[in-house]
Motif scaffolding. Sequence first.
Motif, short mmCIF file in Angstrom:
data_model
loop_
_atom_site.label_atom_id
_atom_site.label_comp_id
_atom_site.label_asym_id
_atom_site.label_seq_id
_atom_site.Cartn_x
_atom_site.Cartn_y
_atom_site.Cartn_z
N GLU A 75 4.96 17.07 2.17
CA GLU A 75 4.12 17.25 0.99
C GLU A 75 3.30 15.98 0.77
OE1 GLU A 75 2.98 19.47 -2.58
OE2 GLU A 75 4.17 20.03 -0.84
N GLN A 76 2.00 16.12 0.51
CA GLN A 76 1.19 14.94 0.23
C GLN A 76 1.66 14.28 -1.06
OE1 GLN A 76 -3.05 14.84 0.37
NE2 GLN A 76 -3.18 15.87 2.35
N LEU A 77 1.77 12.96 -1.03
CA LEU A 77 2.27 12.20 -2.16
C LEU A 77 1.16 11.51 -2.94
CD1 LEU A 77 4.61 10.75 -3.72
CD2 LEU A 77 4.53 9.00 -1.92
N TYR A 78 0.41 10.65 -2.25
CA TYR A 78 -0.56 9.79 -2.94
C TYR A 78 -1.42 9.11 -1.87
CZ TYR A 78 -2.12 6.63 -6.73
OH TYR A 78 -2.85 5.96 -7.68
N THR A 79 -2.56 8.58 -2.29
CA THR A 79 -3.42 7.84 -1.38
C THR A 79 -3.41 6.37 -1.76
OG1 THR A 79 -4.85 9.76 -1.02
CG2 THR A 79 -5.76 7.61 -0.45
N PHE A 80 -3.15 5.51 -0.79
CA PHE A 80 -3.06 4.07 -1.02
C PHE A 80 -4.24 3.38 -0.35
CE2 PHE A 80 1.07 5.87 -1.51
CZ PHE A 80 1.65 5.15 -2.55
N GLY A 81 -5.00 2.58 -1.12
CA GLY A 81 -6.23 2.04 -0.58
C GLY A 81 -6.57 0.63 -0.98
N LYS A 82 -5.57 -0.22 -1.25
CA LYS A 82 -5.88 -1.61 -1.55
C LYS A 82 -6.62 -2.23 -0.38
CE LYS A 82 -2.08 -2.52 -4.76
NZ LYS A 82 -0.84 -3.33 -5.03
N VAL A 83 -7.56 -3.10 -0.71
CA VAL A 83 -8.44 -3.66 0.32
C VAL A 83 -7.66 -4.41 1.39
CG1 VAL A 83 -10.31 -5.30 0.74
CG2 VAL A 83 -10.39 -3.80 -1.26
N ASP A 84 -6.63 -5.16 1.01
CA ASP A 84 -5.93 -6.02 1.96
C ASP A 84 -4.59 -5.46 2.41
OD1 ASP A 84 -4.68 -6.20 -0.46
OD2 ASP A 84 -4.52 -8.39 -0.48
N ARG A 85 -4.41 -4.15 2.37
CA ARG A 85 -3.10 -3.58 2.68
C ARG A 85 -2.77 -3.62 4.18
NH1 ARG A 85 -2.74 1.41 4.48
NH2 ARG A 85 -0.67 1.59 3.54
N ASP A 86 -3.76 -3.82 5.03
CA ASP A 86 -3.53 -3.89 6.47
C ASP A 86 -4.32 -5.06 7.03
OD1 ASP A 86 -3.71 -3.40 9.35
OD2 ASP A 86 -2.93 -1.40 8.93
N PRO A 87 -3.66 -5.99 7.73
CA PRO A 87 -4.37 -7.18 8.23
C PRO A 87 -5.35 -6.89 9.36
CG PRO A 87 -2.12 -7.13 9.08
CD PRO A 87 -2.22 -6.02 8.07
N ARG A 88 -5.32 -5.70 9.95
CA ARG A 88 -6.19 -5.40 11.08
C ARG A 88 -7.60 -5.05 10.66
NH1 ARG A 88 -1.88 -1.21 13.54
NH2 ARG A 88 -1.81 -0.82 11.29
N GLU A 89 -7.71 -4.23 9.63
CA GLU A 89 -9.02 -3.77 9.18
C GLU A 89 -8.86 -3.04 7.85
OE1 GLU A 89 -10.65 -0.44 11.45
OE2 GLU A 89 -8.71 -0.18 12.42
N ARG A 90 -9.95 -2.54 7.31
CA ARG A 90 -9.91 -1.77 6.07
C ARG A 90 -9.25 -0.43 6.35
NH1 ARG A 90 -9.25 0.00 1.58
NH2 ARG A 90 -10.84 0.35 -0.02
#
Length: 222
Positions: A75-90
């Motif tokens: 089941e879809q829960l939520y969308t997470f989109g903080k700018v710095d959540r992944d060091p590789r890229e957006r």
Amino acid sequence: MTYTYQYPHPAVTTDIVIFSVRENALQLLLIKRGGEPYKGSWALPGGFVKLDESVDACAKRELAEEAGLQDVYLEQLYTFGKVDRDPRERVISVAYYTLTPSEHLLPEAGTDAAEVAWFPISELPELAFDHTEIINVARKRLAAKMEYSTIGLQFMAEEFTLSQLQIVYEQATGKELDKRNFRKWILSLDLIKETGKKYAAGAHRPAMLYSIKDRDSVEIIR
């Protein structure tokens, strides 16, 4: 007509929170990352969405590739989109969650994971990315639904005691429940039945084993 867009495109990933009850504790399935970033760290199963697949298809594919699991309802829960959540890229992540009896799952590390294991929700290791935040959101969603629904039955094995079922609700909601009131409520729903068999644990009096009358009638996690 070919369109050209002036805005850069962020990458999209999926992350999956799998809840189950093992050894009378609410537990999560985690994978140990086999590559950078966070190589060797524990994380939720998941990965990048391909250009030719939906996010739902990606979640199922990643679960199979990283944890060796298939045919798990998500089941879809939520969308997470903080700018710095992944060091590789957006990166924007669409998170999913599910709850299931652990004996229905035979997880094994796949091509993208070095290891896969269950962890009690109260004893989680340090996690990669923002996966602690994702798990917290998933647990709050689960606890809220457990307050008013029968989805706790999805955790149960083919046969179970009422005490085991009560533990599921207490672990998920973080609340201690009155034994008499809980049993009165769950039996009034007419969703479970006695099996005629009993379960003996230690010096305690044997407890009646129950089973779900019709698993299709049990509310799914929506």
